[in-house]
Design an enzyme around this catalytic site. Sequence first.
Site, PDB file in Angstrom:
ATOM      1  N   ASP A 229      -9.210  10.109  -9.283  1.00 58.70           N
ATOM      2  CA  ASP A 229      -9.084   9.224  -8.122  1.00 58.70           C
ATOM      3  C   ASP A 229     -10.117   9.651  -7.080  1.00 58.70           C
ATOM      4  O   ASP A 229     -10.017  10.743  -6.517  1.00 58.70           O
ATOM      5  CB  ASP A 229      -7.669   9.335  -7.555  1.00 58.70           C
TER       6      ASP A 229
ATOM      7  N   ARG B 133     -10.474   2.418  -7.933  1.00 57.80           N
ATOM      8  CA  ARG B 133     -10.815   2.429  -9.355  1.00 57.80           C
ATOM      9  C   ARG B 133     -10.684   1.071 -10.038  1.00 57.80           C
ATOM     10  O   ARG B 133     -11.639   0.600 -10.675  1.00 57.80           O
ATOM     11  CB  ARG B 133      -9.931   3.456 -10.097  1.00 57.80           C
TER      12      ARG B 133
ATOM     13  N   CYS C 186      -4.511   0.468 -10.960  1.00 56.16           N
ATOM     14  CA  CYS C 186      -4.541   1.823 -10.397  1.00 56.16           C
ATOM     15  C   CYS C 186      -3.457   1.903  -9.325  1.00 56.16           C
ATOM     16  O   CYS C 186      -2.538   1.059  -9.313  1.00 56.16           O
ATOM     17  CB  CYS C 186      -5.926   2.199  -9.882  1.00 56.16           C
TER      18      CYS C 186
HETATM   19  P1  4NP Z   1      -7.075   3.773  -6.214  1.00 52.64           P
HETATM   20  O1  4NP Z   1      -7.183   4.937  -5.101  1.00 52.64           O
HETATM   21  O2  4NP Z   1      -5.731   3.919  -6.868  1.00 52.64           O
HETATM   22  O3  4NP Z   1      -8.199   4.080  -7.155  1.00 52.64           O
HETATM   23  O4  4NP Z   1      -7.244   2.463  -5.474  1.00 52.64           O
HETATM   24  C1  4NP Z   1      -6.206   5.086  -4.122  1.00 52.64           C
HETATM   25  C2  4NP Z   1      -6.334   4.417  -2.942  1.00 52.64           C
HETATM   26  C3  4NP Z   1      -5.361   4.553  -1.965  1.00 52.64           C
HETATM   27  C4  4NP Z   1      -4.272   5.381  -2.195  1.00 52.64           C
HETATM   28  C5  4NP Z   1      -4.146   6.062  -3.394  1.00 52.64           C
HETATM   29  C6  4NP Z   1      -5.115   5.921  -4.354  1.00 52.64           C
HETATM   30  N1  4NP Z   1      -3.271   5.523  -1.194  1.00 52.64           N
HETATM   31  O5  4NP Z   1      -2.299   6.240  -1.434  1.00 52.64           O
HETATM   32  O6  4NP Z   1      -3.377   4.920  -0.126  1.00 52.64           O
END
Ligand code: 4NP
Length: 153
Positions: free
Chosen positions: A123, A13, A7
Amino acid sequence: MKILMVCLGNICRSPLAEGILKHKAKMEGLNWQIDSAGTNGYHVGEAPHHLSQKVARLNHIDICDQRARRFTRNDFDNYDKLYAMADDVLEEMHAIAKEKFDPAKAELFLNELHPGTHQSVPDPWYGPEPGYHEVFKLIEKTCNQIISKYKHQ
Ligand code: 4NP
């Protein structure tokens, strides 16, 4: 099978996808290698988001020892399947891996649940707790499909 869940941050995720698939593979007696990574690297070294940890724990899965790492182009050498949680993640994987990107190995995760529909796991990072519960259910259903599809290989 060697499977990598990918991810953006590797804190919401893909740690759930790693934890759920590991749990199910173990229950099935499958000796699979499963890991996760993020394309943006903003959270390298961090544990999963506390709400991902919470929904996992409520479902008897412990993901608290996972630590975020950045996806690298060499991951295409080390895994059989690399699942992108969303279309922007798949694009980033392409940009990072360049000529090492292998379309036979990289797949949108939800295509295993709904083939050919190219859907993304929402997300939950930007929203409240119910989003994490929804994402857990979606990832769990998809992991069941992955187990059925590959358990005899
Ligand atoms: P993930 O969610 O991709 O499901 O881990 C996110 C967590 C942090 C960020 C973006 C998506 N971020 O930009 O910090």
